[in-house]
Design a protein around this motif. Structure first.
Motif: not given
Length: 336
Positions: A245-265
């Motif tokens: 889910s989009e929410r899962t992706l947002q949470r995982t990116t924040a937990a692992v990398l400390g950034m949002s999915p958009v920032e990681f892209v």
């Protein structure tokens, strides 16, 4: 100023040497900078009377049990091990942790670089503070020390008399920061004497593909982005494509990398743009299109904001981008 450099077995040789050399230079030059009469007394300390460095050199140290007065500054250089798990194993339950915590209680300023920041975090002295560490250790640090506000995109952070620095050669920045807190004029003189430059961000060194390996969802996310880099990438569609889910992706990116999915892209797009700028003669417009931006102005603005440099400087090779970027272009995915 009494500076205790905490040494442990397997420590990073150059990190130790840099701290000792910068502080020794500061002591030698302090009269030229009119920095007062206070000398830098640097004492390597350890649990026992000696430690063996990562390269097998034996360093004579003062045992912690013989330190009767707390130092003004306690410095923790990096540990010379190569994986986050081994770093955690090295710091977990280390007998020096209590001494680090006591130093904080007695009012000593604390400083650490790279994996040395794990010692401060493990001792609990970074709880509630903002800190940095080496960019490739960010996911492991964030997972273990949730009470620390980690920003591994910065080279140097000073918060409440605790200074942390990033990757291994940020020991230079750490040592210079210690001098600067004593005397800005002396720090400037030492920097010019040793030709120390200004490196405000670790972001130019971070390889997104390596960061993503800390989590299977992030690995799938990173791979999907690279395979569709020139296309629009709405986060909800990407999440659906990799089965979360989009929410899962947002949470995982924040937990692992400390950034949002958009920032990681954005980081991945900048990574590939850097590779193309350094290794091809394609125009900036062509490169911008290849990494998903409609025009070169957007790419240039993002490079200025996130990398503190320009497309021209990257192409000239004046920005400090590592050669590891080469293996992340298309066709370099074998073995991943």
């Amino acid at each position: 100023m009494r500076v205790a450099v905490l040494a442990v077995d397997g420590m990073f040789d150059s990190g130790l040497s840099v701290i000792l050399d910068v502080l020794a230079t500061a002591d030698a030059l302090r009269e030229n900078a009119e920095a007062g009469d206070q000398a830098f007394t640097v004492i390597p300390v350890a649990v026992g009377p000696s430690v063996r460095t990562g390269h097998g050199l034996v360093l004579a140290t003062t045992p912690l049990t013989e330190i009767t007065d707390p130092p003004d500054v306690l410095v923790m250089p990096a540990v010379g091990v190569k994986t986050p798990d081994r770093i955690v194993d090295a710091v977990r339950g280390h007998p020096a942790l209590d001494w680090v915590a006591e130093g904080r209680d007695y009012g000593a300023a604390l400083a650490a670089a790279c994996s040395g920041t794990f010692f401060l975090a493990e001792a609990g002295v970074l709880d509630g503070l903002t800190a940095t560490t080496s960019w490739w250790l960010g996911p492991a640090f964030r997972a273990r020390y949730a009470r620390v506000d980690l920003d591994e995109r910065r080279t140097l952070i000073h918060d409440d008399r605790v200074t942390t620095a990033g990757a291994a050669f940020a020991h230079i920045d750490l040592a210079l920061a210690i001098v600067q807190q004593h005397s800005p004029a002396l720090a400037d003189l030492v920097a010019r004497y040793l030709l120390i430059g200004d490196r405000p961000s670790q972001a130019i060194f971070a390889v997104p593909s390596l960061l993503a390996t800390a989590d299977t969802t992030m690995t799938a996310f990173e791979r999907w982005i690279r395979d569709h880099l020139s296309e629009p990438l709405p986060i909800n569609a990407v999440a659906h494509a990799i089965g979360v889910s989009e929410r899962t992706l947002q949470r995982t990116t924040a937990a692992v990398l400390g950034m949002s999915p958009v920032e990681f892209v954005q980081e991945i797009r900048l990574d590939q743009a850097t590779f193309l700028l350094r290794t091809t003669q394609q125009s900036v417009d062509t490169i911008a299109s290849a990494v998903g931006y409609q025009n070169a102005a957007t790419l240039r603005a993002l490079i200025r904001r996130r990398r503190h440099t320009s497309t021209t400087e990257i192409r000239r090779g004046n920005a400090s981008f590592g050669s590891e970027h080469r293996k992340h272009g298309r066709g370099a995915r074998t073995g991943r």
